[in-house]
Scaffold this active site. Structure first.
Site, PDB file in Angstrom:
ATOM      1  CG  PHE A  38      -0.194   0.195   2.531  1.00 35.49           C
ATOM      2  CD1 PHE A  38      -0.024   1.453   3.079  1.00 35.49           C
ATOM      3  CD2 PHE A  38       0.334  -0.891   3.199  1.00 35.49           C
ATOM      4  CE1 PHE A  38       0.659   1.622   4.273  1.00 35.49           C
ATOM      5  CE2 PHE A  38       1.010  -0.731   4.392  1.00 35.49           C
ATOM      6  CZ  PHE A  38       1.178   0.524   4.935  1.00 35.49           C
ATOM      7  CD  GLU A  39       2.959   5.275   2.260  1.00 39.12           C
ATOM      8  OE1 GLU A  39       3.227   6.019   1.295  1.00 39.12           O
ATOM      9  OE2 GLU A  39       2.047   5.508   3.064  1.00 39.12           O
ATOM     10  CD  GLU A  42      11.291   3.949  -2.000  1.00 36.78           C
ATOM     11  OE1 GLU A  42      11.270   3.217  -3.001  1.00 36.78           O
ATOM     12  OE2 GLU A  42      11.241   5.204  -2.055  1.00 36.78           O
ATOM     13  CB  SER A 101      13.195  -0.715  -0.498  1.00 35.79           C
ATOM     14  OG  SER A 101      11.908  -0.185  -0.803  1.00 35.79           O
ATOM     15  CB  CYS A 115       8.616   0.944   0.608  1.00 40.99           C
ATOM     16  SG  CYS A 115       8.518  -0.782   0.072  1.00 40.99           S
ATOM     17  CG  PHE A 290       7.589  -7.573  -5.490  1.00 40.24           C
ATOM     18  CD1 PHE A 290       7.826  -8.066  -4.215  1.00 40.24           C
ATOM     19  CD2 PHE A 290       8.489  -6.660  -6.025  1.00 40.24           C
ATOM     20  CE1 PHE A 290       8.928  -7.658  -3.489  1.00 40.24           C
ATOM     21  CE2 PHE A 290       9.601  -6.240  -5.307  1.00 40.24           C
ATOM     22  CZ  PHE A 290       9.820  -6.744  -4.034  1.00 40.24           C
ATOM     23  CB  SER A 296      12.707  -4.226  -6.009  1.00 39.74           C
ATOM     24  OG  SER A 296      11.726  -3.583  -5.230  1.00 39.74           O
ATOM     25  CG  HIS A 310      12.840   0.126  -4.813  1.00 40.08           C
ATOM     26  ND1 HIS A 310      13.066  -1.217  -4.609  1.00 40.08           N
ATOM     27  CD2 HIS A 310      13.979   0.764  -4.457  1.00 40.08           C
ATOM     28  CE1 HIS A 310      14.292  -1.384  -4.131  1.00 40.08           C
ATOM     29  NE2 HIS A 310      14.869  -0.199  -4.036  1.00 40.08           N
TER      30      HIS A 310
END
Length: 406
Positions: A38-39, A42, A101, A115, A290, A296, A310
């Site tokens: 969600f975020e 970093e 990260s 992150c 991912f 990344s 990233h």
């Protein structure tokens, strides 16, 4: 250094590895799921125990921080709430790709970028214990050479751990470890929009140093960061696993689909050639895709420099970051390539640079001036801010918005 974690069998040699220190955590790589990511923005922590890898504290081992075993690194990262996916190494540094990260370890400094809901500052206590144990460091962190901590405005600050929910909390925590009297804290940019937080500390009362072999030809320290939001949907599709084929090469028994897809993404986006390097220079990539989406990568340049990318491509809160300490390229050209690859609606960059000596001064000045005067086609520059900092550093912050986006 070879893997020394509790379960060594989960590690495997890295594709095309030429050093025993390169490895992949297969178990994590095959099972990591970023569905609930969600975020993207970093938190970046950089700690210097000495001015360079060739001039370490007199009591330290020759390899400095790189003598900390893998099990110690894993323990430190567990306090941050992230894990190691893979690592590539050179003669002068180790680059760890993390579930959130990156981590870069040199003989004299450590750079941790994480992150999500990670607790980056919780790395300080275990790091201090590790350095005391494996590097024979006899002081507390207030005696270190330099420390930098920075982050962009969070998209979802309410989801952060209490320590990271607001800037004052972070400063209070940092000043428990570093000298409050010498700390500098900045909030840079328009507070009603994206902005940047920056902390620095350190001292010039350096500990007794020992020359560690031949003196390196050290370039002045610098870091370029680009932080992007509202990525172009056609570009973010490149980071969806569903858009790729089978992925795993059956002839590569040591490679998982995450790294296989990651290599394809690196090639398809042009990220593997984003820097202008002199012919014959060694480049070492480690990239990961991912599930179901996200990307990344860490790249080692000329043994002692890096760039890291990233990308969180989720629609509604898409975000990407690019960071490098490579001092020899044309910064404006590199930035233009990165923005062209992702075409964000908004972005800002920061460039923190140490003043050089003799011939380095003109090179540094050209980089700084070219970024400051950058006019990027299709974008409007809303902010351009310069700070003169302590220890001979300058900081440049510039914020851009796509011309057709209001």
């Amino acid at each position: 250094m070879t893997p020394t974690a509790t379960n060594d069998e989960k590690y495997c040699c890295y594709r095309d590895s030429v050093l025993k220190g390169d490895f992949v955590n297969h178990e994590l790589s095959e099972n990591l799921d970023s569905t609930n990511a969600f975020e993207g923005p970093e938190k970046l922590l950089e700690i210097w125990f000495a001015p360079s890898g060739s001039c370490l504290p007199i009591s330290w081992p020759k390899r400095g921080l790189r003598d900390i075993p893998l099990s110690g690194i894993e323990h430190m990262l567990s306090e941050v709430n992230c894990e190691i996916i893979s690592r590539v190494s050179s003669q002068m540094m180790d680059a760890y790709l993390l579930s959130e990260s990156s981590l870069f370890v040199f003989a004299h400094k450590l750079i941790l970028k994480t992150c999500g809901r990670t607790t980056t500052l919780f790395s300080l206590e275990p790091l201090l214990k590790l350095v005391r144990k494996y590097c024979r460091y006899e002081h507390d962190l207030s005696e270190i050479y330099r420390v930098f901590y920075s982050r962009r405005t969070f998209m979802f600050p309410e989801k952060q751990h209490d320590i990271h929910k607001n800037w004052p909390n972070e400063i209070i925590f940092l000043n428990k470890y570093f000298n409050q009297k010498t700390s500098d804290s900045y909030i840079v940019g328009n507070l009603s929009l994206d902005h940047w937080h920056f902390y620095m500390n350190g001292n010039d009362r350096s500990l007794p140093m020992l020359k560690n072999g031949a003196q390196e030809n050290e370039m002045p320290d610098e870091t370029l960061e680009i932080m992007m939001t509202g990525l172009d949907p056609e570009r973010t599709d490149l980071f969806e696993k569903v858009n790729y084929g089978a992925g795993k090469d059956n002839n590569e028994k040591c490679e998982d689909t995450g790294h296989s897809f990651g290599r394809q993404m690196m090639q398809n986006t042009g990220f593997e050639n984003i820097m202008n390097l002199a012919e014959g220079q060694i480049t070492k990539h480690d990239s990961f895709a991912f599930t179901p989406c996200g990307f990344s990568s860490n790249t080692i340049l000329e043994d002692k420099y890096y760039y890291t990318i990233h990308i969180t491509p989720e629609k509604g809160w898409s975000y990407a970051s690019f960071e490098t300490n490579y001092p020899k390229d044309d910064k404006a050209t590199t930035l233009t390539k990165v923005i062209g690859s992702l075409q964000p609606k908004t972005f800002f960059f920061t460039f923190v640079q140490e003043s050089g000596e003799s011939s380095d001064v003109s090179i540094n000045r050209r980089s700084f001036d070219s970024l400051k005067s950058l006019d990027l086609q299709g974008y409007r520059k809303d902010d351009c801010i310069v700070y003169d900092l302590r220890f001979g550093y300058q900081m440049l912050y510039c914020h851009f918005v796509k011309s057709k986006f209001n």
